[in-house]
Each structure stands twice: as C-alpha cells, then as structure tokens.
Design an enzyme around this catalytic site. Structure first.
Site, short mmCIF file in Angstrom:
data_model
loop_
_atom_site.label_atom_id
_atom_site.label_comp_id
_atom_site.label_asym_id
_atom_site.label_seq_id
_atom_site.Cartn_x
_atom_site.Cartn_y
_atom_site.Cartn_z
N CYS A 380 0.84 -1.19 0.00
CA CYS A 380 0.00 0.00 0.00
C CYS A 380 0.89 1.26 0.00
O CYS A 380 1.46 1.60 -1.01
CB CYS A 380 -0.99 -0.04 1.16
SG CYS A 380 -2.45 0.94 0.84
N HIS A 515 -3.67 -5.03 0.67
CA HIS A 515 -3.08 -5.57 1.90
C HIS A 515 -3.16 -7.10 1.91
O HIS A 515 -4.09 -7.67 2.50
CB HIS A 515 -3.81 -5.01 3.12
CG HIS A 515 -3.54 -3.56 3.36
ND1 HIS A 515 -2.43 -3.14 4.05
CD2 HIS A 515 -4.20 -2.45 2.97
CE1 HIS A 515 -2.43 -1.81 4.08
NE2 HIS A 515 -3.49 -1.37 3.43
N GLU A 517 -1.56 -9.14 3.63
CA GLU A 517 -1.39 -9.73 4.97
C GLU A 517 -2.73 -10.08 5.60
O GLU A 517 -2.80 -10.94 6.48
CB GLU A 517 -0.59 -8.77 5.88
CG GLU A 517 -1.29 -7.49 6.31
CD GLU A 517 -1.17 -6.33 5.32
OE1 GLU A 517 -0.96 -6.59 4.12
OE2 GLU A 517 -1.30 -5.17 5.77
#
Ligand code: GLN
Length: 543
Positions: A380, A515, A517
C-alpha cells in the site's frame, strides 16, 4: 439450529479474549462444526477506521469493506472463515441505528431507552446473518465492570432468556495472578470478577483462568466453589510460546469438551487437530532463519502491524525458516548515512501508512533495497513510496511525490476521486468525511501474463485482494515509469488503477496497492509472503 457462545473478560484487559475466541472457533471446526465469530465493541466510535493505530492497533478490513477490530484478524487466521461487516459492531454503530430510527419516527412516539431499544438493537445484530452455522462465538470487548459494556452484557443476558434453553453458553476469561512475594497464586480477583458478572445476571458456564503457573487442584476447587461453576468447567490458560499453540493447549486443558458439555452435547464428534500439529511442528523446528526489516511509522506498538507480523510468520512456515523481524522507525533514514544499517537484512518491507512523517525515510529504504538488490516488499503506502523513489531516481522526475503530503508538480501518487465498484461508480473529494470513505474491501486485479506476480499467484489471470487507501499510483505516469524499468504488472480490470508494480531487473522488488497480509493464514500462507520469504532465504545465502 445456531447456538451462541458469549465470551467476556474480567480482572484486566489483554488477557487474550480474542485468541481464546479464535482458538475455540478452530477447535469446534476441528470437530466438524461450522462456526462464525463476532466482536461486540463497547466504544463510541462507529468503527475503528478513524482511530490512530496507537489507540486501537491495526484496523482489520473485510472483503465487504468493513473497517473492524483486529480480533477479527485472529478469527480469520484461526478459522479461515472470511469475516463480514455484520461480524463487528460498536456502541457507536448501535446508537447510530437507534437514532436514525428515532428520527424516522419508527418508535411511534415512544421514549427511546437503553433497555429495551439499545439492547434490542444489540440482540438483533447478534442474531442476524447467522446463516447455517452451528455456533456463533460472540466476544464482548472490554472488561466486566466497565460502564460502557453494560448494555452489551444486558443484551447477552436477555438472549439467554429469549432463546430456548441450551442455546447460549457463557465463557468468562479471568486472571489468576501469581504473587512472587507470597509464592502463591491468588484466586480472589477471579472470584470478584465472577461476582460482578453474576450481579449483572450472567452465570458463567465455563471459566477460563489465565495463569503463569499451573493451578493447584485446591485452587481449582476453590474457584469452582466460590464462582458457582463445576470443577471440570474451570479451564487453565497457561502461557505458550506461539499463538498457534493456543488451540492445542486449550484442547489439552479440555476447553472444547467443557463448552460442548455446557450445551449438553454429549456425543462429541471426533477431533482432527492435524492442521495445528503441523503448524506447531514447523514453527518449533525451523531449518534456518532470515532477518526482515519492517520500516514503518508505528513500530512502537506492534499491534499496529498485527496481520503483517503474522503473515511474515506464515511466510516462514511455508519456507521452514524462522523469521526475525526488525521493526525500524522510518524517520531514522531521513539522514542519508543511516540507511546503511539495512545492509545486513535479507529483506525490506515497507507496510501501509499515512501522512508525510517518515515518508522520506521509507523512500530512502526503498531506494536502498532497489540499488543493493535486497528483496523489497512494498504494501500500500510501501508501494506508493517505492514508485515515488523510482520516479525520482530512475525516471528523473525530481519533484515526484504524493499529493497526500500537499500540492506537488508531479503527483506520482494522487487522490482517488472516482472509481468503479460492483455497485457502480464511487466518487470522493478532498473535504469528504474521513470515516469509511477510503477505497475499502475486496477488489479484483488483472495480472500481466508471465510477470513475476502472475507466477507468484500460480499463473492466475485475476486475483482479489483487500484495500484500504485514499490515494493511488497515477496511471498517467505509467509509460514513463515502465520505460525506466518499473513494470505495472497488475491493474484494476478497467486499466485505470495500478494495483501491482515490479522491477523485473531486480531479484524481488514488488509493490502492491492492497493488503495481502489480511488474507494470510498459518495453514495457508499468502503466496506473496511465501515468495518474499523465499527470496529472503536466497538473499541470506548470498551474504
Ligand atoms: N496513505 C495512503 C493512502 O491513503 C496509503 C494507505 C495505506 O497504506 N493503507 O492511499
């Protein structure tokens, strides 16, 4: 028939209520049940989206674009069940709904009160969108005794009466502190906490006692007696090394059995814990290690990067290595020479972030990784900073910057004012509200065939990942940047928003606007993290 498990906490905060909920969800799943986890947060913000990471830790984003509590991240990591907007509610959102109804005249002239109107709204939320799950696990934020959690506790108390007997079970997590001077564990705080809970009308069915030392049988007996809980329903929660040991540890202490017993479910389905045993085995027996520098802004509070930290651990699981993370405050790189301290690391990751403070340090870190051929992963903000660095130093656009930091001649990263969603066109302007107005939730990206990213995603043509940002890499600079060596290898389906960049000349230099993750799981490491750690392993063999 959906059953409900309510999880409350007492004595102190940070006992691991979220982990308890997530681990119990995983254990019930391992017995073949379908579960969904929810979080009821007593604070007044409508959602944590506008809170500083220092206040609240990471904001976890769901596929459907909700900005939620970080515990929802644990729930997903432990169960793999994607959470939704309808799985996290706050006092703020409840009041927003109740007040909107009042303004519409829905209460037909009645006086609007905490009981029954606010509690009804909480109950409605808890009971909504359960689908065909066997168990809803609802965690109540805060600690019993807080003023702001009272309406939530009252609502879950009422649900125990509203629903048929045997459909609600209450779990209470407390602390049994160890007094070193006395050499003793103390049960009194637990007794008081349960007394408080019973005063509100909730009798816990299962007590989970967090303790640093094994509870002597006498203490278990005492807790059971004073708290009006059966002895075999008092479960110990001893500290473990890794959060991924928690499901196995709770199972050993009998948590899942105790919960099922409380529901009157006698014929326990077989349990399959193979998934968790494999994860723990891999974590405990790494075949090597890598050092990753995470260059960010909120490195003083690791909760701000919860999912990121876990995703790196998952990348380690995928490669059978231990991942050592060095958390580095980016501002320290704003003097040239300091970047050299990154020399020894095997990979550099610049995570999501906001605002100009420390941004030049992140740009310096990206530049260092690019020049020294160190694997670089920009997430990001980390992608945006890497593109600015390349624009300045590869494409010669000296004043390249993001309009997030103020007016700029070459807005390599600019405010996103219009974009497409499944529901149609979304528009925004500079002075819009800050809450809930970013590009949020899952969006598709088309991958360039034969690019490194397509390879990482196993040859996929299109992927879906979760977003949370207001600014975008400016597609107007695509040609210039590609000529300079930055490949735009993932784009929004309409081709207007750069989603992924890579530097083909570099061993591993990837930036993603989303994102990844948020979707990584210990039993299903995200391919980008698995690949980044693999690159770091290669790098570690070079130095
Ligand atoms: N501040 C940047 C933006 O709003 C990046 C946000 C992030 O990293 N999540 O676009």
């Amino acid at each position: 028939m959906t059953r409900f498990i309510f999880i409350t906490g007492g004595v102190v905060s940070s006992l691991g209520k979220g982990l308890l909920s997530a681990a119990l969800g995983a254990l019930l799943q391992a017995r073949g049940y379908k579960v969904r986890l929810r979080k009821l947060d007593p604070y007044l913000n409508v959602d944590p989206g506008t809170m500083s990471p220092y206040q609240h830790g990471e904001v976890y984003v769901t596929d459907d674009g909700a900005e939620t509590d970080l515990d929802l991240g644990h729930y997903e990591r432990f169960t793999g069940v994607p959470s939704r907007q309808s799985d996290n509610v706050t006092t703020g959102r409840i009041y927003q709904e109740v007040l909107a109804k009042e303004r519409r005249g829905d209460y037909l002239g009645g006086t609007v009160q905490v009981i029954p109107h606010v509690t009804d709204a909480i109950k409605e939320f808890t009971l909504a969108k359960t689908g065909d799950v066997d168990f809803i696990l609802a965690e109540i934020g805060g600690t019993v005794g807080d003023i702001e959690s009272l309406p939530f506790l009252e609502a879950i108390r009422q649900l125990g009466q509203d629903l048929d007997p045997g459909r609600c079970v209450y779990i209470h997590l407390t602390l049994v502190p160890y007094l070193a001077a006395a050499g003793e564990l103390k049960t009194k705080p637990t007794q008081h906490s349960v007394k408080e809970l019973r005063g509100i009308g909730i009798q816990p069915d299962v007590l989970v006692c967090r303790t640093e030392h094994r509870l002597p049988e006498n203490d278990t007996k005492k807790i059971a007696l004073f708290c009006n809980v059966r002895e075999n329903q008092v479960i110990q929660a001893l500290d473990v090394e890794s959060i991924y040991q928690v499901p196995l540890a709770y199972h050993e202490e009998g948590l899942d059995t105790a919960v099922l017993r409380a529901f009157g479910i006698e014929h326990e389905a077989e349990i399959d814990l193979g998934r968790w045993e494999t994860i723990v085995e891999r974590l405990q027996n790494p075949e090597g290690e890598v050092n990753i520098a995470v260059v960010g802004k909120y490195t003083g509070l690791l909760d701000a990067y919860k999912s990121l930290k876990e995703a790196l651990v998952h990348g380690g699981i995928a490669n059978r290595v231990k991942v050592n993370i060095e958390w580095i405050e980016s501002a320290i790189f704003e003097s040239e020479d300091r970047v050299e301290i990154l020399e020894h690391v095997d990979g550099i990751l610049v995570p999501g972030g906001f605002g100009s403070r420390g941004s030049e340090g992140k740009i310096a870190a990206a530049g260092f990784a690019r020049e020294r051929n160190i694997p670089y992963f920009g997430i990001c903000f980390g992608m945006q900073m890497a593109v600015i660095e390349a624009a300045r130093n590869l494409a010669g656009l000296e004043d390249a910057n993001s309009s997030e930091f103020g007016p700029v001649d070459n807005p390599i990263v600019g405010l996103l004012t219009e974009w497409q969603t499944a529901k149609g066109t979304e528009t925004r302007s500079e002075d819009d509200d800050k809450g809930g107005t970013m590009r949020l939730g899952a969006y598709p990206a088309k991958l360039l065939a034969n690019s490194q990213i397509a390879n990482i995603y196993g040859g996929a043509k299109e992927i879906s990942e979760r977003h949370r940002h207001r600014y975008e890499v400016n597609v107007a600079y695509r040609k210039e940047l590609e000529k300079a060596g930055v490949l735009f290898s993932g784009m929004s389906p309409d081709g207007s928003l750069p989603e992924i960049i890579e530097i083909p000349e570099h061993p591993w230099f990837i930036g993603v606007q989303f994102h990844p993750e948020l979707k990584s799981k210990p039993f299903d490491p995200h391919p980008l993290f698995a690949s980044f750690i693999e690159a770091a392993v290669k790098q570690s063999r070079l130095v």
